[in-house]
Design an enzyme around this catalytic site. Structure first.
Site, PDB file in Angstrom:
ATOM      1  CE1 TYR A  64      -3.967   2.140   0.648  1.00  0.00           C
ATOM      2  CE2 TYR A  64      -2.654   3.136   2.390  1.00  0.00           C
ATOM      3  CZ  TYR A  64      -3.776   3.141   1.581  1.00  0.00           C
ATOM      4  OH  TYR A  64      -4.698   4.168   1.695  1.00  0.00           O
ATOM      5  CE  LYS A 112      -3.639   4.742  -2.027  1.00  0.00           C
ATOM      6  NZ  LYS A 112      -4.747   5.396  -2.723  1.00  0.00           N
ATOM      7  N   GLY A 149      -2.101   0.133  22.782  1.00  0.00           N
ATOM      8  CA  GLY A 149      -3.033   1.218  22.476  1.00  0.00           C
ATOM      9  C   GLY A 149      -2.427   2.594  22.691  1.00  0.00           C
ATOM     10  CG  PHE A 192     -12.239   0.652  18.577  1.00  0.00           C
ATOM     11  CD1 PHE A 192     -11.695  -0.616  18.344  1.00  0.00           C
ATOM     12  CD2 PHE A 192     -11.403   1.632  19.122  1.00  0.00           C
ATOM     13  CE1 PHE A 192     -10.357  -0.906  18.642  1.00  0.00           C
ATOM     14  CE2 PHE A 192     -10.067   1.353  19.429  1.00  0.00           C
ATOM     15  CZ  PHE A 192      -9.546   0.092  19.181  1.00  0.00           C
ATOM     16  CE1 TYR A 218      -6.443  -5.893  16.529  1.00  0.00           C
ATOM     17  CE2 TYR A 218      -5.847  -4.523  14.659  1.00  0.00           C
ATOM     18  CZ  TYR A 218      -6.669  -5.474  15.243  1.00  0.00           C
ATOM     19  OH  TYR A 218      -7.701  -5.997  14.508  1.00  0.00           O
ATOM     20  CB  VAL A 235     -13.263   4.774  13.352  1.00  0.00           C
ATOM     21  CG1 VAL A 235     -14.591   5.395  13.744  1.00  0.00           C
ATOM     22  CG2 VAL A 235     -12.110   5.733  13.677  1.00  0.00           C
ATOM     23  CB  THR A 240      -1.119   9.050  18.406  1.00  0.00           C
ATOM     24  OG1 THR A 240      -0.067   9.397  17.490  1.00  0.00           O
ATOM     25  CG2 THR A 240      -0.593   9.057  19.834  1.00  0.00           C
TER      26      THR A 240
HETATM   27  P1  NAD Z   1     -12.815   1.949   0.406  1.00  0.00           P
HETATM   28  O1  NAD Z   1     -12.147   0.637   0.499  1.00  0.00           O
HETATM   29  O2  NAD Z   1     -14.174   2.084   1.001  1.00  0.00           O
HETATM   30  O3  NAD Z   1     -12.893   2.445  -1.093  1.00  0.00           O
HETATM   31  C1  NAD Z   1     -12.035   2.019  -2.114  1.00  0.00           C
HETATM   32  C2  NAD Z   1     -12.891   1.721  -3.342  1.00  0.00           C
HETATM   33  O4  NAD Z   1     -12.006   1.344  -4.416  1.00  0.00           O
HETATM   34  C3  NAD Z   1     -13.856   0.560  -3.128  1.00  0.00           C
HETATM   35  O5  NAD Z   1     -15.117   0.898  -3.627  1.00  0.00           O
HETATM   36  C4  NAD Z   1     -13.232  -0.577  -3.929  1.00  0.00           C
HETATM   37  O6  NAD Z   1     -14.179  -1.527  -4.386  1.00  0.00           O
HETATM   38  C5  NAD Z   1     -12.557   0.187  -5.055  1.00  0.00           C
HETATM   39  N1  NAD Z   1     -11.455  -0.547  -5.672  1.00  0.00           N
HETATM   40  C6  NAD Z   1     -10.449  -1.216  -5.053  1.00  0.00           C
HETATM   41  N2  NAD Z   1      -9.628  -1.771  -5.953  1.00  0.00           N
HETATM   42  C7  NAD Z   1     -10.132  -1.451  -7.194  1.00  0.00           C
HETATM   43  C8  NAD Z   1      -9.732  -1.750  -8.514  1.00  0.00           C
HETATM   44  N3  NAD Z   1      -8.662  -2.493  -8.781  1.00  0.00           N
HETATM   45  N4  NAD Z   1     -10.491  -1.261  -9.540  1.00  0.00           N
HETATM   46  C9  NAD Z   1     -11.605  -0.527  -9.292  1.00  0.00           C
HETATM   47  N5  NAD Z   1     -12.030  -0.215  -8.037  1.00  0.00           N
HETATM   48  C10 NAD Z   1     -11.294  -0.674  -7.005  1.00  0.00           C
HETATM   49  O7  NAD Z   1     -11.804   3.011   1.077  1.00  0.00           O
HETATM   50  P2  NAD Z   1     -11.918   4.581   1.288  1.00  0.00           P
HETATM   51  O8  NAD Z   1     -11.612   4.853   2.709  1.00  0.00           O
HETATM   52  O9  NAD Z   1     -13.158   5.120   0.679  1.00  0.00           O
HETATM   53  O10 NAD Z   1     -10.647   5.069   0.460  1.00  0.00           O
HETATM   54  C11 NAD Z   1     -10.766   5.724  -0.804  1.00  0.00           C
HETATM   55  C12 NAD Z   1      -9.377   6.176  -1.266  1.00  0.00           C
HETATM   56  O11 NAD Z   1      -8.833   7.094  -0.316  1.00  0.00           O
HETATM   57  C13 NAD Z   1      -8.372   5.043  -1.400  1.00  0.00           C
HETATM   58  O12 NAD Z   1      -7.572   5.271  -2.536  1.00  0.00           O
HETATM   59  C14 NAD Z   1      -7.537   5.151  -0.150  1.00  0.00           C
HETATM   60  O13 NAD Z   1      -6.222   4.673  -0.337  1.00  0.00           O
HETATM   61  C15 NAD Z   1      -7.551   6.661   0.098  1.00  0.00           C
HETATM   62  N6  NAD Z   1      -7.336   6.947   1.526  1.00  0.00           N
HETATM   63  C16 NAD Z   1      -8.329   6.773   2.435  1.00  0.00           C
HETATM   64  C17 NAD Z   1      -8.082   7.010   3.783  1.00  0.00           C
HETATM   65  C18 NAD Z   1      -9.147   6.888   4.822  1.00  0.00           C
HETATM   66  O14 NAD Z   1      -8.819   7.040   6.002  1.00  0.00           O
HETATM   67  N7  NAD Z   1     -10.395   6.643   4.512  1.00  0.00           N
HETATM   68  C19 NAD Z   1      -6.799   7.407   4.186  1.00  0.00           C
HETATM   69  C20 NAD Z   1      -5.798   7.529   3.238  1.00  0.00           C
HETATM   70  C21 NAD Z   1      -6.073   7.319   1.892  1.00  0.00           C
HETATM   71  N1  UDP Z   2      -6.220  -0.926  15.586  1.00  0.00           N
HETATM   72  C1  UDP Z   2      -6.595  -1.493  16.796  1.00  0.00           C
HETATM   73  N2  UDP Z   2      -7.680  -2.327  16.801  1.00  0.00           N
HETATM   74  C2  UDP Z   2      -8.409  -2.597  15.693  1.00  0.00           C
HETATM   75  C3  UDP Z   2      -8.026  -2.006  14.465  1.00  0.00           C
HETATM   76  C4  UDP Z   2      -6.907  -1.185  14.463  1.00  0.00           C
HETATM   77  O1  UDP Z   2      -5.967  -1.259  17.843  1.00  0.00           O
HETATM   78  O2  UDP Z   2      -9.383  -3.354  15.798  1.00  0.00           O
HETATM   79  C5  UDP Z   2      -5.061   0.006  15.585  1.00  0.00           C
HETATM   80  C6  UDP Z   2      -4.013  -0.308  14.534  1.00  0.00           C
HETATM   81  O3  UDP Z   2      -3.054  -1.224  15.031  1.00  0.00           O
HETATM   82  C7  UDP Z   2      -3.420   1.076  14.295  1.00  0.00           C
HETATM   83  C8  UDP Z   2      -4.599   2.028  14.500  1.00  0.00           C
HETATM   84  O4  UDP Z   2      -5.559   1.292  15.248  1.00  0.00           O
HETATM   85  O5  UDP Z   2      -2.441   1.361  15.242  1.00  0.00           O
HETATM   86  C9  UDP Z   2      -5.242   2.509  13.213  1.00  0.00           C
HETATM   87  O6  UDP Z   2      -5.504   1.365  12.415  1.00  0.00           O
HETATM   88  P1  UDP Z   2      -6.301   1.439  11.040  1.00  0.00           P
HETATM   89  O7  UDP Z   2      -6.314   0.047  10.496  1.00  0.00           O
HETATM   90  O8  UDP Z   2      -7.596   2.106  11.241  1.00  0.00           O
HETATM   91  O9  UDP Z   2      -5.447   2.408  10.115  1.00  0.00           O
HETATM   92  P2  UDP Z   2      -3.895   2.708   9.885  1.00  0.00           P
HETATM   93  O10 UDP Z   2      -3.731   4.119  10.297  1.00  0.00           O
HETATM   94  O11 UDP Z   2      -3.048   1.800  10.716  1.00  0.00           O
HETATM   95  O12 UDP Z   2      -3.699   2.469   8.436  1.00  0.00           O
END
Ligand code: NAD
Ligand code: UDP
Length: 330
Positions: A149, A153, A211, A195, A208, A192, A214
């Site tokens: 990942y 990215k 805790g 939990f 995990y 989130v 952050t």
């Molecule tokens: P999500 O998993 O709900 O959404 C991702 C979507 O992409 C899903 O609908 C999935 O089916 C689709 N997808 C995955 N692989 C695919 C492929 N090969 N072809 C077509 N579609 C595909 O996650 P999200 O939280 O909505 O994240 C959306 C974007 O934001 C992602 O790129 C993620 O990396 C980025 N992002 C999200 C967070 C967050 O905290 N939510 C943080 C950092 C980055």
């Molecule tokens: N985490 C946890 N319990 C869970 C899921 C996640 O303690 O059931 C912790 C995880 O180890 C990390 C943080 O919560 O330290 C955030 O995890 P998440 O998978 O939401 O996203 P990350 O920021 O690690 O990509």
């Protein structure tokens, strides 16, 4: 050249958590939206309420394969975001990030569209600079279980900047910090939703490690405001731009807040910390404030209440139709 007020916009990953909110928001602004998704972690149910809208189109497609669409803008969100799901098929995750980026960039170049990449705070890895400004190059393990990942990215960001330098492509890069809200998948695996679902079911809350690590949690509406502002910004600012909420909490504090807000009887259980789990994370949002006039407005407690209400209703309906995404071949 300016953009027309009404545009045709492609949202890859549009049936996911953030993508579905984005599609909704763009439709409300009067745009035509093409939502492209392979439904790995997304669900048709996230956008089923939009299917009757004549300006909305759903296309089931994998971004690893090239595609064509005559569009003015592209938001590239396709990629599983939860560690559980991006590690399920890590090779596919790299392909999705890298080949997905190549395919959206090629499309954007052909149709002269502006294209935004949903990048991540994971490009900073387990950061040794705190809080993280965009100028920090990060501390990323390239051979660990999160690397598919993180490095995927990072390469996507590289490709975006190379297309910008080589082909003058109009790009935007946002680095998203942990974002939560309604429409997260109940089996998403991120902290989130885990939990809240555990608290509402009255089962143990899985912390995990101890805790003490952050995270800084941003509510989805705030995040989308930042995303659209970055895309619409015409003043030459292309990013990378951190978008997140600087409020920083330990994971244990988050668990305690969720228990208090749900009135749950769940107990805390401590499980092994996955490898390379970042110890701390908080965005420096100086750039977003200066360049986009953006900052989050929704405090963690308010956002958690809205998210709890969503999962409460979902679970009371039996959450039917929610297969475990990790059981679907992405
Ligand atoms: P999500 O998993 O709900 O959404 C991702 C979507 O992409 C899903 O609908 C999935 O089916 C689709 N997808 C995955 N692989 C695919 C492929 N090969 N072809 C077509 N579609 C595909 O996650 P999200 O939280 O909505 O994240 C959306 C974007 O934001 C992602 O790129 C993620 O990396 C980025 N992002 C999200 C967070 C967050 O905290 N939510 C943080 C950092 C980055
Ligand atoms: N985490 C946890 N319990 C869970 C899921 C996640 O303690 O059931 C912790 C995880 O180890 C990390 C943080 O919560 O330290 C955030 O995890 P998440 O998978 O939401 O996203 P990350 O920021 O690690 O990509």
């Amino acid at each position: 050249m300016g953009y027309p007020n009404v545009m045709r916009i492609l949202v890859t990953g549009g049936a996911g958590f953030l993508g579905s909110h984005l599609c909704e928001r763009l439709l409300k602004a009067g745009h035509e939206v093409v939502c492209l998704d392979n439904l790995f972690t997304g669900r048709k149910g996230n956008v089923s309420h939009l299917l009757d809208n004549k300006n909305f189109e759903f296309v089931r497609h994998d971004v690893v394969d090239p595609f064509k669409a005559e569009v003015d803008q592209i938001y590239n969100l396709a990629c599983p975001a939860s560690p559980v799901h991006y590690q399920f098929n890590s090779i596919k995750t790299v392909k999705t990030s890298v080949m997905g980026a190549i395919n959206v960039l090629g499309l954007a170049k052909r149709v002269k569209a502006r294209v935004l990449q949903a990048s991540t705070s994971e490009v900073y890895g387990d950061p040794s600079v705190h809080p993280q400004p965009e100028s920090y190059w990060g501390n990323v393990n390239c051979i660990g279980i999160r690397s598919c990942y993180d490095e995927g990215k990072r390469v996507a960001e590289t490709l975006f900047f190379d297309y910008n330098r080589q082909h003058n492509l109009d790009i935007r890069i946002m680095r998203i910090f942990n974002t939560y809200g309604p429409r997260m998948h109940p089996n998403d695996g991120r902290v989130v939703s885990n939990f809240i679902v555990q608290a509402l079911k009255g089962v143990p809350i899985t912390i995990y490690g101890e805790g003490q690590q952050t995270r800084s949690f941003c509510y989805c509406d705030d995040l989308l405001e930042g995303m659209v502002r970055l895309m619409e910004n015409d003043k030459g600012f292309i990013g990378p731009c951190n978008i997140g909420n600087p409020g920083e909490f330990t994971i244990r504090e988050l668990a305690e807040k969720v228990i208090a807000l749900t009135g749950s009887t769940s107990k805390l259980v401590f499980e092994p910390l996955p490898s390379d789990d970042p110890k701390q994370r908080r965005p420096d949002i100086t750039l977003a404030k200066e360049k986009l006039g953006w900052e989050p407005t929704i405090e963690l407690e308010e956002g958690l209440k809205k998210t709890i209400a969503y999962f409460d209703e979902l679970l009371s309906k039996g959450a039917s139709g929610y297969a475990d995404p990790a059981k679907v071949d992405g």
